[in-house]
Design a protein around this motif. Structure first.
Motif, PDB file in Angstrom:
ATOM      1  N   UNK A 145       0.830  -1.198   0.000  1.00  0.00           N
ATOM      2  CA  UNK A 145       0.000   0.000   0.000  1.00  0.00           C
ATOM      3  C   UNK A 145       0.872   1.259   0.000  1.00  0.00           C
ATOM      4  N   UNK A 146       1.979   1.175   0.773  1.00  0.00           N
ATOM      5  CA  UNK A 146       2.909   2.310   0.808  1.00  0.00           C
ATOM      6  C   UNK A 146       3.431   2.633  -0.586  1.00  0.00           C
ATOM      7  N   UNK A 147       3.775   1.586  -1.348  1.00  0.00           N
ATOM      8  CA  UNK A 147       4.279   1.790  -2.702  1.00  0.00           C
ATOM      9  C   UNK A 147       3.210   2.462  -3.569  1.00  0.00           C
ATOM     10  N   UNK A 148       1.982   1.954  -3.460  1.00  0.00           N
ATOM     11  CA  UNK A 148       0.887   2.513  -4.269  1.00  0.00           C
ATOM     12  C   UNK A 148       0.670   3.991  -3.933  1.00  0.00           C
ATOM     13  N   UNK A 149       0.688   4.310  -2.650  1.00  0.00           N
ATOM     14  CA  UNK A 149       0.504   5.713  -2.249  1.00  0.00           C
ATOM     15  C   UNK A 149       1.638   6.560  -2.815  1.00  0.00           C
ATOM     16  N   UNK A 150       2.855   6.020  -2.738  1.00  0.00           N
ATOM     17  CA  UNK A 150       4.024   6.747  -3.237  1.00  0.00           C
ATOM     18  C   UNK A 150       3.873   7.099  -4.715  1.00  0.00           C
ATOM     19  N   UNK A 151       3.470   6.104  -5.515  1.00  0.00           N
ATOM     20  CA  UNK A 151       3.301   6.355  -6.950  1.00  0.00           C
ATOM     21  C   UNK A 151       2.208   7.392  -7.184  1.00  0.00           C
TER      22      UNK A 151
END
Lengths: 246, 294
Positions: free
Chosen positions: B66-72
Motif C-alpha cells: 500500500x505504501x508503494x501505491x501511495x508513493x506512486x
C-alpha cells in the motif's frame, strides 16, 4: 508471630486502607484494609476470583484503584516478584540459564550469562535445587521445576519486599519444600513477604499473619487463631454458596 | 565511499582476488546489501518468533504494498517511494499496536482486519495508478530487484540497520521478558508498553528498508523462516541466535548471487526465500528422522 522482627527488618511495612477496585461494571475489591508487618510472611488466602491477584497487582502499582496503599521502606526498595506462570512457546530453545540471563542482565542473552552475574545465578538456582538443570530448556521442565526457576529469579537482586503469586500451584512435594525453605531463609534476613497461597496446611506452618480475601477482608490474624478447621469450612462453604446465587 | 568500495572490488576481481562478476558495480552493491539484510533481519527474526509476532510482521510487510501505491500516486519515484513507504507502514504499525492495547479482541483477529483493510487500499490504488507507470517497476518493489539497488537504497538500509541493531540489541532481554510476563517485566523496571511500540517500529523500518532487496511481499519471510529452522536445530538462545543469523545471511547471499551467476530470470526476493526454505525443510526432515530414531 515473632517478637524480634520489627527491629531487624530490612523490608517495608505496608498499610492498605479502604482499597477498592472496579473493572468494567464488576467490583473486584471493596474497602480492603490490610497491614503487613515488616520482616514477616503475610499470606493471602481465599476463594478463586476473590481478588487476591488484583490486590497484589495494586500493591505493585499496576492496577488503578481507590483508597490508599502506603509502603514505608526503611532502606532499599528492591521488589522480588514470583509470577504464576510464563507465556512462551514450549519448544523455544531457552535454557534455565538463558531465562535467568534474560531477567537479571541487560547484556543480550545470546552472548551468554554475564560473568558478574554467574555466581549469584548459580547460588539462587542452587537454593531451589535447580543447579543440575541449568542447561535444560525451560519448556522441557515440569511445571514445578519451572516455578522454582521463577522463584530463583525473584532472589536476584536480593529483595526487600518479596511478592509471590501462588507459586505452589502445581508444584510437587520436593519443589514446595525447596521454596518453603528459601522463603524462610529470606525472611530470616528481614525481608517482608506477601504470599498468595492455597495450601492451608502450609500456610499454618509458614505464615506469621494470614488474611482471607473474598472481595473484602473476611478475616485476618495469626494462623493459629484464625485457621481453625471449623472457621475455614464456614468461610469457604459460605463463599461457594454465595457464588452460586444468581 | 561506495564508489571507492566498488573500485576496490573491481580491481580485486581483475587481479583474481574476487570472482570475476565483482567487476560489475551492481554485484558489489548486492553483496553489501546481503551482508546488511541477512544478519539484521535474522537477529530481529529471533525476537519476532520468540514474541510470537509472525502474523504481525507479515501484516507490516504487506502494508508496504500500500505504501508503494501511495508513493506512486503522490508522484514519488516508483522504484524508491521511501517517504510513503516509511510514512504509511509506521502509521499502520502504530495504529495496529495502539488498537491492540485498547481492545479485548484477540490479536490475530485484529491483525487480520488491519491486513485486509491495508491490502484492499493497496490493491485498489495499485490498479488505479497502474496506468501511470511501467508495471514492471512495481514488480521490482513487490518481489525485490537487487540489480536496481542504488546508493540511496544502500544508505537507507545501512542507517536503518544500524539504528535497529543498536536499539534492538541493547533491549533484547527486556523485550523478550515483556512478552513472557508483562507484570514481572514491569517489576524489573521494563517499560513494557513503550518497548512494545519501539519493537513494532523497529520491525517496520527494517522491513521497509529491505523492500528493494527482498520485496514487499516476501520480506517478512526472512524474519520467520531462518528463526523457525534454527529453533529446531538449537538447544540454547546462543545457538538459536547464531544459527538464525547464519541461515539468513547465507540465504541472502546465495539468493542474490545465484541468479546473477547462473543468469536465472528470477527476482532476488524469491531466490532468497527459496534458499531459506531449503534450510527449514532440512531442519524439519532432520527432526523427523531424529524423532523416528529415538
Amino acid at each position: 508471630m515473632r517478637d524480634d522482627i520489627a527491629t531487624t527488618a530490612r523490608g517495608p511495612s505496608i498499610h492498605i486502607q479502604g482499597l477498592g477496585l472496579t473493572l468494567g461494571r464488576s467490583s473486584i475489591l471493596e474497602n480492603v484494609c490490610v497491614d503487613v508487618v515488616p520482616g514477616t510472611i503475610h499470606c493471602l488466602i481465599g476463594p478463586n476470583g476473590g481478588g487476591k491477584t488484583s490486590l497484589l497487582r495494586s500493591l505493585l502499582g499496576q492496577m488503578p484503584h481507590t483508597g490508599t496503599i502506603r509502603i514505608d521502606w526503611p532502606a532499599g526498595r528492591r521488589i522480588g516478584y514470583v509470577p504464576q506462570q510464563l507465556d512462551f512457546d514450549r519448544d523455544l530453545p531457552m535454557t534455565v540459564d538463558d531465562f535467568m540471563a534474560i531477567t537479571v542482565q541487560d547484556r543480550p542473552v545470546f552472548l551468554g550469562l554475564s560473568r558478574r552475574k554467574a555466581d549469584a545465578v548459580a547460588e539462587v538456582l542452587d537454593a531451589v535445587g535447580m543447579s543440575q538443570k541449568r542447561k535444560r530448556r525451560m519448556g522441557a521442565l515440569s511445571g514445578g521445576e519451572r516455578q522454582r526457576v521463577l522463584f530463583a529469579q525473584a532472589m536476584l537482586p536480593f529483595p526487600d519486599l518479596l511478592i509471590l503469586d501462588e507459586p505452589m500451584a502445581g508444584v510437587d512435594e520436593v519443589g514446595s519444600q525447596f521454596i518453603a525453605k528459601a522463603v524462610l531463609d529470606i525472611r530470616a534476613k528481614g525481608t517482608t513477604i506477601v504470599w498468595i497461597h492455597h495450601d492451608l496446611a502450609e500456610v499454618r506452618e509458614l505464615a506469621d499473619t494470614v488474611t482471607c480475601l473474598n472481595r473484602t477482608v473476611v478475616f485476618t490474624g495469626s494462623p493459629a487463631e484464625v485457621l481453625s478447621p471449623e472457621h475455614i469450612l464456614e468461610i469457604f462453604s459460605h463463599a461457594h454458596h454465595h457464588g452460586k446465587k444468581p | 565511499m561506495m564508489e571507492s568500495l566498488r573500485l576496490l572490488a573491481h580491481d580485486l576481481a581483475l587481479s583474481g582476488g574476487l570472482p570475476a562478476s565483482f567487476q560489475y558495480g551492481f554485484v558489489t552493491n548486492a553483496v553489501l546489501c546481503a551482508l546488511l539484510v541477512g544478519p539484521v533481519l535474522g537477529s530481529i527474526g529471533t525476537m519476532v518468533v520468540t514474541k510470537r509476532l509472525a502474523f504481525f510482521s507479515q501484516a507490516v510487510g504487506q502494508a508496504a504494498l500500500t505504501g508503494v501505491a501511495i508513493g506512486i500516486l503522490i508522484g514519488e519515484p516508483p522504484t524508491a517511494p521511501y517517504a510513503s513507504l516509511f510514512g504509511f507502514c509506521v502509521l499502520f504499525a502504530l495504529a495496529l499496536n495502539f488498537t491492540k492495547n485498547r481492545t479485548r479482541m484477540s490479536s490475530d483477529t485484529l491483525i487480520g482486519v488491519f491486513l485486509s483493510i491495508s491490502m484492499a487500499i493497496g490493491a485498489s490504488l495499485l490498479v488505479w495508478v497502474a496506468g501511470q507507470v511501467n508495471v514492471h517497476l512495481v514488480d521490482k518493489v513487490l518481489f525485490g530487484s537487487i540489480l536496481t539497488v542504488n546508493d540511496l537504497d544502500i544508505a537507507v538500509l545501512a542507517v536503518m540497520s544500524g539504528l535497529v541493531g543498536v536499539v534492538g540489541l541493547a533491549r533484547y532481554n527486556r523485550m523478550l521478558l515483556a512478552s513472557f510476563n508483562p507484570q514481572l517485566a514491569k517489576v524489573r523496571g521494563v517499560q513494557v508498553a513503550f518497548l512494545d511500540y519501539v519493537f513494532v517500529v523497529m520491525v517496520t523500518v527494517i522491513t521497509v528498508a529491505s523492500v528493494k532487496i527482498i520485496g514487499a511481499m516476501l520480506v517478512e519471510a526472512l524474519f520467520l523462516i531462518p528463526a523457525a529452522a534454527a529453533r529446531i536445530w538449537s538447544g540454547s538462545m546462543r545457538g538459536f541466535f547464531a544459527i538464525t543469523v547464519a541461515i539468513s545471511t547465507v540465504s541472502t547471499l546465495v539468493g542474490i548471487l545465484a541468479p546473477m551467476e547462473f543468469d536465472l530470470p528470477i527476482p532476488s526476493g524469491g531466490a532468497i526465500i527459496l534458499c531459506a526454505s531449503l534450510f527449514f525443510l532440512a531442519a524439519t526432515v532432520s527432526r523427523l528422522f531424529t524423532r523416528h530414531a529415538s
